[in-house]
Design a protein around this motif. Sequence first.
Motif, mmCIF file in Angstrom:
data_model
loop_
_atom_site.group_PDB
_atom_site.id
_atom_site.type_symbol
_atom_site.label_atom_id
_atom_site.label_comp_id
_atom_site.label_asym_id
_atom_site.label_seq_id
_atom_site.Cartn_x
_atom_site.Cartn_y
_atom_site.Cartn_z
ATOM 1 N N SER A 1 0.688 -1.227 -0.068
ATOM 2 C CA SER A 1 -0.059 -0.039 0.001
ATOM 3 C C SER A 1 0.817 1.322 0.029
ATOM 4 C CB SER A 1 -0.803 0.111 1.242
ATOM 5 O OG SER A 1 -1.714 1.058 1.240
ATOM 6 N N GLY A 2 0.336 2.464 -0.410
ATOM 7 C CA GLY A 2 0.776 3.725 -0.077
ATOM 8 C C GLY A 2 2.390 3.976 -0.481
ATOM 9 N N ILE A 3 3.021 4.461 0.523
ATOM 10 C CA ILE A 3 4.655 4.591 0.483
ATOM 11 C C ILE A 3 5.240 3.553 0.164
ATOM 12 C CG2 ILE A 3 6.511 5.727 1.581
ATOM 13 C CD1 ILE A 3 4.316 7.304 3.418
ATOM 14 N N ASN B 1 19.301 5.443 7.250
ATOM 15 C CA ASN B 1 18.872 6.700 7.319
ATOM 16 C C ASN B 1 17.423 6.506 7.362
ATOM 17 O OD1 ASN B 1 21.139 8.679 6.675
ATOM 18 N ND2 ASN B 1 21.300 7.393 5.089
ATOM 19 N N ALA B 2 16.676 7.495 7.638
ATOM 20 C CA ALA B 2 15.212 7.705 7.626
ATOM 21 C C ALA B 2 14.539 8.664 7.086
ATOM 22 C CB ALA B 2 14.679 7.768 9.182
ATOM 23 N N VAL B 3 13.501 8.570 6.567
ATOM 24 C CA VAL B 3 12.534 9.764 6.098
ATOM 25 C C VAL B 3 11.638 9.874 7.195
ATOM 26 C CG1 VAL B 3 12.926 9.330 3.651
ATOM 27 C CG2 VAL B 3 10.942 8.028 4.542
ATOM 28 N N CYS B 4 11.037 11.150 7.170
ATOM 29 C CA CYS B 4 9.856 11.617 8.022
ATOM 30 C C CYS B 4 8.990 12.481 7.267
ATOM 31 C CB CYS B 4 10.488 12.508 9.102
ATOM 32 S SG CYS B 4 11.996 11.871 10.206
ATOM 33 N N PRO B 5 7.983 11.431 6.909
ATOM 34 C CA PRO B 5 6.926 11.873 6.010
ATOM 35 C C PRO B 5 5.948 12.942 6.870
ATOM 36 C CG PRO B 5 6.775 9.535 5.868
ATOM 37 C CD PRO B 5 7.783 9.898 6.949
ATOM 38 N N GLY B 6 5.455 13.986 6.091
ATOM 39 C CA GLY B 6 4.410 14.633 6.683
ATOM 40 C C GLY B 6 3.155 14.028 6.178
ATOM 41 N N LEU B 7 2.201 14.684 6.230
ATOM 42 C CA LEU B 7 0.757 14.219 5.801
ATOM 43 C C LEU B 7 0.714 13.664 4.069
ATOM 44 C CD1 LEU B 7 -2.127 13.459 6.498
ATOM 45 C CD2 LEU B 7 -2.767 15.747 5.738
ATOM 46 N N VAL B 8 0.386 12.432 3.956
ATOM 47 C CA VAL B 8 0.805 11.826 2.443
ATOM 48 C C VAL B 8 -0.566 10.967 2.672
ATOM 49 C CG1 VAL B 8 1.923 10.236 1.078
ATOM 50 C CG2 VAL B 8 3.097 11.616 2.874
ATOM 51 N N GLU B 9 -1.335 11.169 1.235
ATOM 52 C CA GLU B 9 -2.522 10.204 1.119
ATOM 53 C C GLU B 9 -2.350 8.816 0.792
ATOM 54 O OE1 GLU B 9 -5.378 11.729 -1.958
ATOM 55 O OE2 GLU B 9 -6.674 10.630 -1.154
ATOM 56 N N THR B 10 -2.542 7.948 1.833
ATOM 57 C CA THR B 10 -2.463 6.513 1.625
ATOM 58 C C THR B 10 -3.642 5.962 2.393
ATOM 59 O OG1 THR B 10 -1.144 6.381 3.858
ATOM 60 C CG2 THR B 10 0.012 6.982 1.903
#
Length: 261
Positions: free
Chosen positions: A16-18, A182-191
């Motif tokens: 799903s999603g990301i 490393n990491a990513v820090c998503p903000g609001l994403v439509e998923t």
Amino acid sequence: MTRFTGRVAIVTGAGSGIGRATALRLASEGARVVLADWSEEGLLETASLLPSEAVHVERKLDVSDEDAVKALVSEVKEQFGQIDILVNNAGISGGSYPPVTENEKADWEKILGVNLIGAMLMIKHVAPHMQERQQGAIVNTASVAGIRSGAGGNPYSASKAGVINLTQTAACDLGGYNVRVNAVCPGLVETGMTKAVFDYARANEKEHKLGSRCELRRYGRPEELAAAICFLASDDASYITGQALPVDGGNTASLNMPGMK
Ligand code: NAD
Ligand code: ADP
């Protein structure tokens, strides 16, 4: 030659999603991608979107189940002989929570079990193989919620703060073996995870509010997260480790304080 030609990547939460967008981007740049997710339905859909030359395994995996994680990793090693990239992206939010005075221990255990302990288990079992080969890149999906929190944010926020810290610890433990974390820090994403929020906003003519806390004045798309994850997973990021990159339209750049614009 593309960035991931000859590389093998495992993506959790690929149903799903990301995670799905990341699997597609990795495959489009030449990787063979192993799709891992709890949801079989989601996995099948992602698999149907992948180019046929991208080899993949479909597996109903619960990242919080150590025996299942161990079995997946040995199966991938056997089938592909290598694991170059791990994208630790599976996660649950469980919606919003009551104030801390009303928190349930079971909710904390469930969310931490998947989001934080699940990520640790994947690293624990994949990293020894990367150490042996003296190469590898791990990208964890944390959240802006791991940088700052808000009312009703527990225990999701706590789990993501833990993921950021795990990213630092693992980068220190593995740096000497040329394995980057490393990491990513998503903000609001439509998923799938935020579907209820988007459905509510659309049903109540509040869609414009969804991006209002971001300096770019809009919410994010899964592909925009996939692009950042793939950057950190690639040799373009060869001197970057132990970092947590906000991919949030500027959300965390702002104090959001009254009187400040
Ligand atoms: P999503 O719900 O669309 O995708 C998450 C996927 O993870 C699902 O397919 C789900 O089945 C899978 N999953 C959940 N628990 C699992 C488990 N125990 N084992 C294996 N798979 C499991 O949501 P998404 O937004 O694409 O989430 C991806 C990551 O991004 C998550 O870690 C989430 O916390 C993070 N994130 C999302 C947002 C957002 O706004 N969507 C913001 C910040 C962080
Ligand atoms: P959200 O509020 O983020 O949608 P959910 O609890 O609804 O969180 O879970 C999202 C997805 O994660 C579900 O579709 C389910 O397949 C999966 N999931 C939920 N709990 C678990 C768990 N303990 N282990 C594995 N997967 C889970």
